[in-house]
Structure formats: structure tokens, C-alpha cells
Write a protein that holds these residues in place. Structure first.
Motif, PDB file in Angstrom:
ATOM      1  N   THR A  26       0.845  -1.184   0.000  1.00 22.72           N
ATOM      2  CA  THR A  26       0.000   0.000   0.000  1.00 22.72           C
ATOM      3  C   THR A  26       0.885   1.239   0.000  1.00 22.72           C
ATOM      4  O   THR A  26       0.577   2.236  -0.639  1.00 22.72           O
ATOM      5  CB  THR A  26      -0.946   0.011   1.216  1.00 22.72           C
ATOM      6  OG1 THR A  26      -1.723  -1.178   1.175  1.00 22.72           O
ATOM      7  CG2 THR A  26      -1.871   1.212   1.189  1.00 22.72           C
ATOM      8  N   GLY A  27       2.011   1.168   0.689  1.00 20.83           N
ATOM      9  CA  GLY A  27       2.943   2.289   0.700  1.00 20.83           C
ATOM     10  C   GLY A  27       3.619   2.495  -0.636  1.00 20.83           C
ATOM     11  O   GLY A  27       3.879   3.625  -1.036  1.00 20.83           O
ATOM     12  N   LEU A  28       3.907   1.422  -1.368  1.00 24.35           N
ATOM     13  CA  LEU A  28       4.591   1.557  -2.656  1.00 24.35           C
ATOM     14  C   LEU A  28       3.659   2.052  -3.758  1.00 24.35           C
ATOM     15  O   LEU A  28       4.024   2.890  -4.556  1.00 24.35           O
ATOM     16  CB  LEU A  28       5.214   0.230  -3.073  1.00 24.35           C
ATOM     17  CG  LEU A  28       6.389  -0.226  -2.231  1.00 24.35           C
ATOM     18  CD1 LEU A  28       6.887  -1.573  -2.717  1.00 24.35           C
ATOM     19  CD2 LEU A  28       7.513   0.789  -2.255  1.00 24.35           C
ATOM     20  N   GLN A  29       2.470   1.497  -3.837  1.00 27.35           N
ATOM     21  CA  GLN A  29       1.416   1.915  -4.757  1.00 27.35           C
ATOM     22  C   GLN A  29       1.860   2.119  -6.197  1.00 27.35           C
ATOM     23  O   GLN A  29       1.747   3.198  -6.749  1.00 27.35           O
ATOM     24  CB  GLN A  29       0.778   3.208  -4.259  1.00 27.35           C
ATOM     25  CG  GLN A  29       0.064   3.031  -2.968  1.00 27.35           C
ATOM     26  CD  GLN A  29      -0.489   4.326  -2.457  1.00 27.35           C
ATOM     27  OE1 GLN A  29      -0.269   5.364  -3.028  1.00 27.35           O
ATOM     28  NE2 GLN A  29      -1.212   4.262  -1.381  1.00 27.35           N
ATOM     29  N   ASP A  30       2.362   1.099  -6.811  1.00 28.50           N
ATOM     30  CA  ASP A  30       2.602   1.150  -8.247  1.00 28.50           C
ATOM     31  C   ASP A  30       2.076  -0.145  -8.872  1.00 28.50           C
ATOM     32  O   ASP A  30       1.627  -1.040  -8.176  1.00 28.50           O
ATOM     33  CB  ASP A  30       4.075   1.383  -8.579  1.00 28.50           C
ATOM     34  CG  ASP A  30       4.994   0.268  -8.091  1.00 28.50           C
ATOM     35  OD1 ASP A  30       4.500  -0.712  -7.519  1.00 28.50           O
ATOM     36  OD2 ASP A  30       6.210   0.397  -8.280  1.00 28.50           O
ATOM     37  N   GLY A  31       2.110  -0.232 -10.195  1.00 30.78           N
ATOM     38  CA  GLY A  31       1.537  -1.381 -10.886  1.00 30.78           C
ATOM     39  C   GLY A  31       2.177  -2.696 -10.496  1.00 30.78           C
ATOM     40  O   GLY A  31       1.508  -3.693 -10.287  1.00 30.78           O
ATOM     41  N   GLU A  32       3.509  -2.709 -10.396  1.00 37.16           N
ATOM     42  CA  GLU A  32       4.215  -3.938 -10.024  1.00 37.16           C
ATOM     43  C   GLU A  32       3.849  -4.351  -8.599  1.00 37.16           C
ATOM     44  O   GLU A  32       3.673  -5.519  -8.310  1.00 37.16           O
ATOM     45  CB  GLU A  32       5.724  -3.723 -10.144  1.00 37.16           C
ATOM     46  CG  GLU A  32       6.521  -4.966  -9.875  1.00 37.16           C
ATOM     47  CD  GLU A  32       8.015  -4.716 -10.020  1.00 37.16           C
ATOM     48  OE1 GLU A  32       8.777  -5.338  -9.263  1.00 37.16           O
ATOM     49  OE2 GLU A  32       8.406  -3.909 -10.875  1.00 37.16           O
ATOM     50  N   ALA A  33       3.723  -3.356  -7.720  1.00 38.62           N
ATOM     51  CA  ALA A  33       3.360  -3.653  -6.338  1.00 38.62           C
ATOM     52  C   ALA A  33       1.964  -4.269  -6.272  1.00 38.62           C
ATOM     53  O   ALA A  33       1.717  -5.148  -5.459  1.00 38.62           O
ATOM     54  CB  ALA A  33       3.434  -2.389  -5.487  1.00 38.62           C
ATOM     55  N   SER A  34       1.059  -3.822  -7.125  1.00 42.20           N
ATOM     56  CA  SER A  34      -0.296  -4.373  -7.112  1.00 42.20           C
ATOM     57  C   SER A  34      -0.288  -5.848  -7.466  1.00 42.20           C
ATOM     58  O   SER A  34      -0.989  -6.644  -6.849  1.00 42.20           O
ATOM     59  CB  SER A  34      -1.184  -3.609  -8.082  1.00 42.20           C
ATOM     60  OG  SER A  34      -1.338  -2.284  -7.655  1.00 42.20           O
ATOM     61  N   ALA A  35       0.515  -6.226  -8.460  1.00 39.62           N
ATOM     62  CA  ALA A  35       0.599  -7.634  -8.851  1.00 39.62           C
ATOM     63  C   ALA A  35       1.194  -8.470  -7.720  1.00 39.62           C
ATOM     64  O   ALA A  35       0.726  -9.572  -7.435  1.00 39.62           O
ATOM     65  CB  ALA A  35       1.432  -7.775 -10.119  1.00 39.62           C
ATOM     66  N   GLN A  36       2.217  -7.945  -7.061  1.00 37.44           N
ATOM     67  CA  GLN A  36       2.828  -8.663  -5.946  1.00 37.44           C
ATOM     68  C   GLN A  36       1.872  -8.751  -4.761  1.00 37.44           C
ATOM     69  O   GLN A  36       1.824  -9.768  -4.076  1.00 37.44           O
ATOM     70  CB  GLN A  36       4.132  -7.985  -5.537  1.00 37.44           C
ATOM     71  CG  GLN A  36       5.200  -8.127  -6.591  1.00 37.44           C
ATOM     72  CD  GLN A  36       6.434  -7.301  -6.267  1.00 37.44           C
ATOM     73  OE1 GLN A  36       6.441  -6.502  -5.343  1.00 37.44           O
ATOM     74  NE2 GLN A  36       7.481  -7.497  -7.044  1.00 37.44           N
ATOM     75  N   LYS A  37       1.125  -7.681  -4.527  1.00 38.99           N
ATOM     76  CA  LYS A  37       0.148  -7.682  -3.434  1.00 38.99           C
ATOM     77  C   LYS A  37      -0.894  -8.775  -3.669  1.00 38.99           C
ATOM     78  O   LYS A  37      -1.235  -9.522  -2.757  1.00 38.99           O
ATOM     79  CB  LYS A  37      -0.518  -6.310  -3.346  1.00 38.99           C
ATOM     80  CG  LYS A  37      -1.489  -6.150  -2.218  1.00 38.99           C
ATOM     81  CD  LYS A  37      -2.021  -4.729  -2.205  1.00 38.99           C
ATOM     82  CE  LYS A  37      -2.950  -4.493  -1.061  1.00 38.99           C
ATOM     83  NZ  LYS A  37      -3.469  -3.131  -1.019  1.00 38.99           N
ATOM     84  N   ILE A  38      -1.374  -8.878  -4.893  1.00 39.25           N
ATOM     85  CA  ILE A  38      -2.355  -9.911  -5.227  1.00 39.25           C
ATOM     86  C   ILE A  38      -1.741 -11.296  -5.065  1.00 39.25           C
ATOM     87  O   ILE A  38      -2.382 -12.220  -4.544  1.00 39.25           O
ATOM     88  CB  ILE A  38      -2.908  -9.689  -6.651  1.00 39.25           C
ATOM     89  CG1 ILE A  38      -3.765  -8.427  -6.670  1.00 39.25           C
ATOM     90  CG2 ILE A  38      -3.695 -10.900  -7.135  1.00 39.25           C
ATOM     91  CD1 ILE A  38      -4.154  -7.955  -8.049  1.00 39.25           C
ATOM     92  N   PHE A  39      -0.480 -11.463  -5.492  1.00 45.44           N
ATOM     93  CA  PHE A  39       0.198 -12.754  -5.351  1.00 45.44           C
ATOM     94  C   PHE A  39       0.237 -13.187  -3.887  1.00 45.44           C
ATOM     95  O   PHE A  39      -0.101 -14.328  -3.564  1.00 45.44           O
ATOM     96  CB  PHE A  39       1.621 -12.671  -5.927  1.00 45.44           C
ATOM     97  CG  PHE A  39       2.459 -13.860  -5.581  1.00 45.44           C
ATOM     98  CD1 PHE A  39       2.295 -15.055  -6.263  1.00 45.44           C
ATOM     99  CD2 PHE A  39       3.395 -13.807  -4.554  1.00 45.44           C
ATOM    100  CE1 PHE A  39       3.067 -16.168  -5.944  1.00 45.44           C
ATOM    101  CE2 PHE A  39       4.172 -14.905  -4.229  1.00 45.44           C
ATOM    102  CZ  PHE A  39       3.999 -16.090  -4.928  1.00 45.44           C
TER     103      PHE A  39
END
Length: 185
Positions: A26-39
Motif C-alpha cells: 500500500t505504501g509503494l502503490q505502483d503497478g508492479e506492487a499491485s501484482a505482488q500484493k495480489i500474489f
């Protein structure tokens, strides 16, 4: 007995990963972070399902409410439904565990998440943004909404209170008081 130990280990991993995942991505908030968050959320969901499938029986409430919430999510795609589903499944997966163990795992997870947040702010990996709301300046400390930080640190207070309730020791009381003081700032 061995099954309970495996369930404890899996539960502790899930309880550790989910809050740290929330704070970090949530702190990073970029597209790559979203994919990792979902993973990482999917990994936790799989681990929770492993616990549930290893149990002899699952409550009717869990099955019915999970089904209803899943249908509601498919209809309106509200991410809040996924959070509620996680809470129901976590509660069901923790039924065989000792309340003291659950409180301890939640406390350790909250402490780790808060330390992770402080580390990420200190190293500059997440930006300490400010927001102007009307004539006030609010600090997000890496979150898009300043209230998200409050929920992260409030979980530390709640976990320490729960741990104090089940332990009733001086150390747990000192820890509870320290977490409440930290949450105030």
C-alpha cells in the motif's frame, strides 16, 4: 497433535504476511506492487484453504457466509468483500488454536508490520506524503489516505490488549501500555 502444529505454523504465516503485505504494497502503490500484493494475498488464501481442508468439519456459518460474500464480490467487485471473506476464513481456520497462541501471533505480526513501516519510511522506500484537507495539513506517512496509517497502528494496540487479556502478566501489561503510547503518536 501434529496436525495442530502444522495449522499453528500456517496460521502464524498468514497472520504475519497479510499485514506486512498491506503496509509494504500500500505504501509503494505502483503497478508492479499491485501484482505482488495480489500474489501474496492468493498465497495466504491458499494457506488458509489448506488449514480448512485439513479440518474434520467446517461450520455452516462459514460456508454460507463465504458463499454469499463471494457472490456479492462477483456482482459488484467491491474489494471490501474480499477483506470480509479473509476475516471469516481466518476465524474459522483458528478454531482449533489456543486463544493465547492467536493473540501472540497477531501481536508479533502487528509489531513486525509497524517495524517494517518505520524501516520503509526511514530508508525512503515509501514517501512520507502530506495532504491538504481544507486548511489542514495531514501526513500520510506513505499511505494514500492518512487513516490507513491509523488502522495499521491501531491493530498493534488491539493485538496488545488481546494478548494482555489472555496472558494477564506484567510484561504483557507493559507491552500493552507501550503500544497504546506508540499509537497515540
Amino acid at each position: 497433535m501434529q496436525l495442530i502444529k502444522v495449522q499453528k505454523l500456517i496460521f502464524s504465516l498468514v497472520v504475519l504476511i497479510l499485514p506486512a503485505n498491506y503496509i509494504y504494497y500500500t505504501g509503494l502503490q505502483d503497478g508492479e506492487a499491485s501484482a505482488q500484493k495480489i500474489f501474496w494475498r492468493l498465497m495466504c488464501a491458499i494457506l488458509i484453504l489448506v488449514i480448512l481442508l485439513s479440518k474434520k468439519k467446517i461450520s455452516l456459518f462459514c460456508v454460507a457466509s463465504s458463499t454469499i460474500i463471494s457472490i456479492l464480490f462477483l456482482i459488484n467487485q467491491n474489494p471490501l468483500a474480499i477483506n470480509i471473506l479473509f476475516m471469516i476464513l481466518l476465524a474459522e481456520s483458528s478454531k482449533n488454536l489456543n486463544p493465547e497462541d492467536i493473540a501472540f501471533y497477531c501481536l508479533i505480526s502487528s509489531i513486525f508490520s509497524c517495524i517494517l513501516h518505520i524501516y520503509l519510511i526511514g530508508t525512503g522506500k515509501i514517501d512520507a506524503k502530506t495532504f491538504e484537507v481544507g486548511d489542514r495539513v495531514r501526513y500520510g506517512f506513505g499511505f494514500s489516505n492518512p487513516n490507513q496509517l491509523a488502522t495499521a497502528y491501531l491493530s498493534l494496540s488491539i493485538a496488545s490488549i488481546a494478548y494482555f487479556i489472555v496472558r494477564r502478566s506484567r510484561k504483557s501489561m507493559a507491552l500493552m501500555m507501550a503500544s497504546l503510547i506508540i499509537s497515540l503518536f
